[in-house]
Design an enzyme around this catalytic site. Structure first.
Site, mmCIF file in Angstrom:
data_model
loop_
_atom_site.group_PDB
_atom_site.id
_atom_site.type_symbol
_atom_site.label_atom_id
_atom_site.label_comp_id
_atom_site.label_asym_id
_atom_site.label_seq_id
_atom_site.Cartn_x
_atom_site.Cartn_y
_atom_site.Cartn_z
ATOM 1 N N ILE A 41 1.028 -1.235 -0.006
ATOM 2 C CA ILE A 41 0.249 -0.391 -0.176
ATOM 3 C C ILE A 41 1.066 0.998 -0.102
ATOM 4 O O ILE A 41 0.145 2.428 -0.279
ATOM 5 C CB ILE A 41 -1.072 0.106 1.260
ATOM 6 C CG1 ILE A 41 -0.153 -0.143 2.283
ATOM 7 C CG2 ILE A 41 -1.926 -0.921 0.993
ATOM 8 C CD1 ILE A 41 -1.092 0.266 3.696
ATOM 9 N N VAL A 43 4.886 2.613 -0.847
ATOM 10 C CA VAL A 43 6.228 2.794 -0.751
ATOM 11 C C VAL A 43 7.183 3.917 -0.441
ATOM 12 O O VAL A 43 6.552 5.454 -0.684
ATOM 13 C CB VAL A 43 7.289 2.380 -2.269
ATOM 14 C CG1 VAL A 43 8.112 2.026 -2.137
ATOM 15 C CG2 VAL A 43 6.746 0.467 -2.615
ATOM 16 N N GLY A 45 11.195 6.332 1.335
ATOM 17 C CA GLY A 45 12.827 5.553 1.339
ATOM 18 C C GLY A 45 13.049 5.008 2.028
ATOM 19 O O GLY A 45 14.507 4.607 1.756
ATOM 20 N N MET A 46 12.715 4.699 2.789
ATOM 21 C CA MET A 46 13.302 3.557 3.931
ATOM 22 C C MET A 46 12.065 2.361 4.027
ATOM 23 O O MET A 46 12.744 1.626 4.438
ATOM 24 C CB MET A 46 12.989 4.388 5.463
ATOM 25 C CG MET A 46 14.679 5.887 5.598
ATOM 26 S SD MET A 46 14.083 6.779 6.677
ATOM 27 C CE MET A 46 15.160 7.728 6.070
ATOM 28 N N ALA A 47 11.033 2.163 3.751
ATOM 29 C CA ALA A 47 10.181 1.082 4.536
ATOM 30 C C ALA A 47 8.705 1.073 3.351
ATOM 31 O O ALA A 47 8.912 1.806 2.419
ATOM 32 C CB ALA A 47 9.509 1.134 5.586
ATOM 33 N N THR A 48 9.099 -0.400 3.729
ATOM 34 C CA THR A 48 7.375 -0.505 2.610
ATOM 35 C C THR A 48 6.208 -1.138 3.344
ATOM 36 O O THR A 48 6.810 -1.502 4.370
ATOM 37 C CB THR A 48 7.898 -1.622 1.416
ATOM 38 O OG1 THR A 48 9.607 -1.009 0.805
ATOM 39 C CG2 THR A 48 6.097 -2.114 0.780
ATOM 40 N N ASP A 158 9.362 14.132 13.101
ATOM 41 C CA ASP A 158 8.842 14.211 11.704
ATOM 42 C C ASP A 158 7.328 14.357 11.365
ATOM 43 O O ASP A 158 7.488 13.351 10.742
ATOM 44 C CB ASP A 158 9.843 12.721 10.845
ATOM 45 C CG ASP A 158 9.925 12.791 9.887
ATOM 46 O OD1 ASP A 158 10.514 13.759 9.019
ATOM 47 O OD2 ASP A 158 10.161 11.752 8.958
#
Length: 634
Positions: A41, A43, A45-48, A158
């Protein structure tokens, strides 16, 4: 006709084909014998992120799988486990819940509450700026999540639209608590990379200074600005240019973009986004109280409604997203509609011809065999590097940044793939942009315990080399006076800092006060921080009112505030008057002088016997040595 459509819509076809042709190995598998992966669902820069089914509890969850390099980083894994456990304790309706975390088959994953809907970025992209009332309603829910986190000891670091989810009924949920902190510390994998999105970084994050709850206040203010204006406050050609504006630029005013926005709402944004953390709204609670108060004075706003779609537009090979379709899959007619087998054969042949022509055009356009050499852009500016790489036929990711002792800030340190590498045309080249030398300001730790000071220094990526004891007149024994190097000095990461610890006030020497007056002695003692007490004593040699000696004696070491005893002369002791009655004049005078008296003679006109018939004072009485005795002669 189909071929011309393919060519004119090549960008869209490329997106669809690439997303549907690249298989995801996790789809359809069960992670850790518990979580069945049903769909991809999002994607990042650090995780999917995947939608998965918890087979044990029969509930849908969001499964966040960190990209492969993190599973090989022991520093990150340790922080990740700790932060996940802590985040799991956050229980608030506006916080995306954390259910589980683990490592499986070389993957690091986090299991979270599944939130249908879209993120705030997608909502803003479709809706544009929000009304002040609706923007305040959204930020109120974000602040509720942050307030709960701050009370539990969490700082998000963040806050951005991508980390704010909107449910179909308009509820707001904040995600990724703890992940920014786990990623924040430099490690063997992150190096010195600056973690965060340039448009939302607080000035202290950009400068590498310690961050606390006030960084979340700044980022929430930036988010409110974007809700009201539809754009972030700063823009630039490169992420580094955007980041620098948070430190050096003037935060724009809402009125410059929307003159109709109430001044009080504009002031709220301005107060939350002050450059100096000490000048900002001090707490999330106060921020929220002001937002709620302003919202109550505005016309009521409805909820921020959105669809229940998952926050992705891609469909993955073999496992398309629910409801996702592609232009390459036309609806198939039924036999009843087609008119019979012959018509089906004609349609099948036509479809096959169209598909072959489309595939041929697509292959010509994609040209998967075309490769080029990655040009050398090391040392150039980010904007120039982007232009060079794009001219060479590559896509560019300029989100990476690192500190460098050699490459000036804003210049390119390296690329991935490296310069000179042979890469497929159209593939992505990642730029690592220099932040300049990594330097941190030594924080002020005066008055803290050594333990507190050590923690503050560690939070600033500095280490304690040891302690050095020093005397101090006002800092209590055992507390920190300062540091060496001093507060505010710019030093490298992990630079050794010496703590200067108080031994209390420095000792002073008792001054020599012998032979001076009592008042002068008191004054000299006060000059060195000492007080006085007085004891009187007779002295044959020291005049009355002068100091005979001190206790402790002159030269002794004492501490400021101590009391010194002054022994002050009362003069010589009294002497008994000798009995000189009936003695001849000369003999009487001689005896009195020998006793230490002065003699005065009183006599009549005729003194036939020339003897003493009385003395004043009388014989045997006590009189001060040196005083005068009057003798009467007859």
């Amino acid at each position: 006709m189909a071929l011309s459509w393919q060519l004119s819509s090549s960008a869209n076809v490329h997106s669809i084909v690439m997303n549907t042709m690249v298989a995801d190995a996790l789809l359809g598998r069960t992670v850790d014998d518990r979580y069945r992966v049903d769909a991809r669902i999002a994607v990042g820069g650090m995780a999917t992120v995947y939608r998965a089914l918890d087979l044990r509890l029969d509930r849908t969850v969001a499964l966040k799988v960190m990209h492969g390099q993190w599973a090989e980083d022991p520093d990150f894994l340790s922080r990740f486990r700790a932060e996940a456990r802590a985040a799991a304790r956050l229980a608030q309706s506006n916080v995306v819940g954390v259910y589980d975390q683990g490592e499986w088959d070389g993957l690091v994953y986090l299991v979270m509450e599944y939130v249908p809907g879209r993120n705030l970025r997608a909502v803003l992209r479709d809706s544009g700026p929000l009304s002040p009332a609706l923007a305040l309603s959204v930020i109120d829910q974000v602040l509720q999540a942050l307030d709960s986190a701050h009370r539990a000891g969490f700082v998000h670091r963040d806050i951005k639209p991508e980390n704010v989810l909107v449910t179909p009924d308009g509820a707001i949920k904040v995600t990724d608590f703890g992940l920014a902190r786990a990623l924040r510390a430099p490690s063997s994998r992150t190096g010195d990379a600056l973690i965060g999105t340039a448009a939302y970084l607080s000035p202290e994050q950009v400068s590498g200074e310690p961050t606390d709850e006030r960084s979340d206040i700044y980022q929430a203010g930036v988010l409110l600005f974007e809700l009201l204006t539809g754009r972030p406050p700063f823009r630039g050609d490169t992420s580094w240019e955007v980041a620098k504006q948070h430190v050096n630029g003037s935060f724009p005013q809402i009125v410059d973009f929307d003159p109709s926005c109430p001044a009080e709402v504009s002031d709220l944004v301005a107060d939350a986004t002050r450059r100096n953390p000490h000048d900002r709204i001090p707490t999330i609670g106060e921020f929220r109280a002001r937002a709620v108060s302003l919202q109550s004075g505005l016309p009521a706003a409805g909820p921020l409604l959105t669809s229940a779609e998952e926050p992705t537009l891609e469909a993955t090979a073999d496992y398309p997203l629910e409801g996702a379709t592609t232009a390459a899959t036309p609806a198939q007619p039924t036999e009843r509609d087609s008119g019979g087998p012959e018509w089906r054969r004609r349609i099948s042949i036509s479809s096959l011809v169209i598909a072959l022509v489309a595939a041929t055009g697509l292959l010509l356009w994609l040209n998967p065999l075309a490769r080029s050499t990655v040009p050398n852009v090391t040392g150039t500016s980010e904007s120039k590097a982007v232009g060079t790489l794009q001219t060479a036929g590559f896509a560019v990711d300029a989100s990476g940044s690192e500190y460098s002792e050699k490459i000036p800030a804003g210049k390119i340190i390296r690329t991935d793939p490296a310069n000179g590498a042979n890469a497929r045309d159209g593939s992505e080249v990642t730029l690592i942009v220099s932040l300049g030398p990594e330097r941190y300001k030594v924080p002020g730790v005066r008055g803290e315990t050594p333990s507190q000071a050590t923690t503050d220094l560690a939070d600033t990526y500095l280490s304690v080399a040891g302690q050095r004891k020093k005397f101090h007149d006002t800092i209590d024994v055992g507390l920190v006076i300062g540091t060496d190097p001093a507060k505010g000095t710019q030093v490298k990461r992990d630079a050794p800092i010496t703590l200067l610890v108080s031994k209390g006030p420095a000792p002073v020497s008792v001054p020599n006060l012998n032979g001076i007056s009592e008042s002068a002695a008191r004054s000299q003692l006060a000059d060195v921080g000492l007080s006085a007490s007085v004891t009187k004593r007779e002295s044959d040699t020291i005049p009355e009112g002068d100091v005979i000696q001190t206790i402790p004696a002159s030269g002794a070491k004492v501490f400021r505030g101590d009391r010194i005893e002054l022994i002050v002369s009362e003069g010589p002791p009294p002497v008994a008057v000798p009995n000189v009655v009936d003695l001849p004049r000369e003999e009487a005078v001689s005896e009195l002088k020998a006793a230490g008296f002065k003699v005065e003679i009183s006599e009549g006109v005729v003194t036939p016997l020339d003897r003493v018939f009385e003395t004043d004072p009388s014989p045997g009485s006590l009189a001060p040595a040196g005083s005068t005795i009057t003798i009467s002669i007859f």
